[in-house]
Design a protein around this motif. Structure first.
Motif, PDB file in Angstrom:
ATOM      1  N   ARG A  94       0.850  -1.194   0.000  1.00 31.69           N
ATOM      2  CA  ARG A  94       0.000   0.000   0.000  1.00 31.69           C
ATOM      3  C   ARG A  94       0.879   1.236   0.000  1.00 31.69           C
ATOM      4  O   ARG A  94       1.890   1.278   0.704  1.00 31.69           O
ATOM      5  CB  ARG A  94      -0.887   0.050   1.243  1.00 31.69           C
ATOM      6  N   HIS A  95       0.442   2.226  -0.763  1.00 29.30           N
ATOM      7  CA  HIS A  95       1.163   3.494  -0.782  1.00 29.30           C
ATOM      8  C   HIS A  95       0.960   4.179   0.568  1.00 29.30           C
ATOM      9  O   HIS A  95      -0.154   4.515   0.947  1.00 29.30           O
ATOM     10  CB  HIS A  95       0.639   4.375  -1.925  1.00 29.30           C
ATOM     11  N   GLU A  96       2.046   4.315   1.300  1.00 27.26           N
ATOM     12  CA  GLU A  96       2.009   4.914   2.641  1.00 27.26           C
ATOM     13  C   GLU A  96       3.281   5.735   2.804  1.00 27.26           C
ATOM     14  O   GLU A  96       4.267   5.269   3.363  1.00 27.26           O
ATOM     15  CB  GLU A  96       1.919   3.804   3.687  1.00 27.26           C
ATOM     16  N   PRO A  97       3.268   6.990   2.309  1.00 25.35           N
ATOM     17  CA  PRO A  97       4.490   7.801   2.338  1.00 25.35           C
ATOM     18  C   PRO A  97       4.980   8.131   3.748  1.00 25.35           C
ATOM     19  O   PRO A  97       6.150   8.441   3.944  1.00 25.35           O
ATOM     20  CB  PRO A  97       4.113   9.072   1.582  1.00 25.35           C
ATOM     21  N   SER A  98       4.129   8.001   4.761  1.00 29.73           N
ATOM     22  CA  SER A  98       4.559   8.330   6.127  1.00 29.73           C
ATOM     23  C   SER A  98       5.353   7.195   6.774  1.00 29.73           C
ATOM     24  O   SER A  98       5.934   7.368   7.836  1.00 29.73           O
ATOM     25  CB  SER A  98       3.344   8.669   6.992  1.00 29.73           C
ATOM     26  N   GLU A  99       5.374   6.015   6.157  1.00 27.83           N
ATOM     27  CA  GLU A  99       6.106   4.863   6.691  1.00 27.83           C
ATOM     28  C   GLU A  99       7.313   4.561   5.807  1.00 27.83           C
ATOM     29  O   GLU A  99       7.313   4.866   4.625  1.00 27.83           O
ATOM     30  CB  GLU A  99       5.205   3.619   6.717  1.00 27.83           C
TER      31      GLU A  99
END
Length: 167
Positions: free
Chosen positions: A125-130
């Protein structure tokens, strides 16, 4: 060979009429061979017991998963009896404690980098904060027993880059 564990299957040490007639080297050699065979049988029995126990652990892990799904389903049903949810939770905890007492460890993966020796990545999943490759969700819990991964986890991991087809 007999199935009777107390049966004596080896010939006894021959008795001589005098001490000088006893071949001590032969007796010692025979006893050392007997000892080696017994040690080998003991090791094989221990391996078989460990393999059997490992299989019991593997057979019980889906039961733990099923109890968790039932507990969540009963607990989320607004019209359900909360006593049923508590009963299922009690059985689940009892089984989990029993497995823990025997060395089975649930592996907490969420928030940690996905270890390819422990997990299979089912989805990104696209999760730029991780950080890239961080476990976001456990689909199937991983377990360790006696220092060995006995069940691999299936997880969803983060991707700092947009994942094609998820928009």
């Amino acid at each position: 060979m007999t199935d009777d564990p107390f049966a004596i299957t080896e010939r006894p040490i021959p008795l001589a009429s005098t001490v000088s007639e006893v071949d001590l080297r032969a007796v010692l050699s025979e006893q050392l061979v007997r000892y080696g065979r017994l040690e080998s049988e003991k090791e094989q029995d221990a391996k078989a017991a460990t393999a059997a126990l490992r299989q019991v652990v593997l057979d019980l892990l889906p039961v733990v998963d099923a109890l968790e799904r039932v507990r969540l389903a009963v607990g989320s049903d607004r019209g359900s009896d909360h006593g049923s949810a508590r009963a299922v939770e009690g059985v689940q905890k009892m089984l989990t404690r029993t497995l823990t007492r025997h060395g089975v460890e649930r592996m907490s993966l969420v928030g940690h980098p996905a270890d390819p020796d422990v997990v299979d990545i089912e989805e990104e999943r696209h999760e730029p904060s991780e950080d890239d490759g961080t476990v976001l969700e456990e689909l199937v819990t991983a377990y360790r027993w006696s220092g060995e991964v006995v069940r691999r986890g299936r997880v969803v991991t983060s991707s700092v880059h947009p994942v094609p087809g998820t928009d």
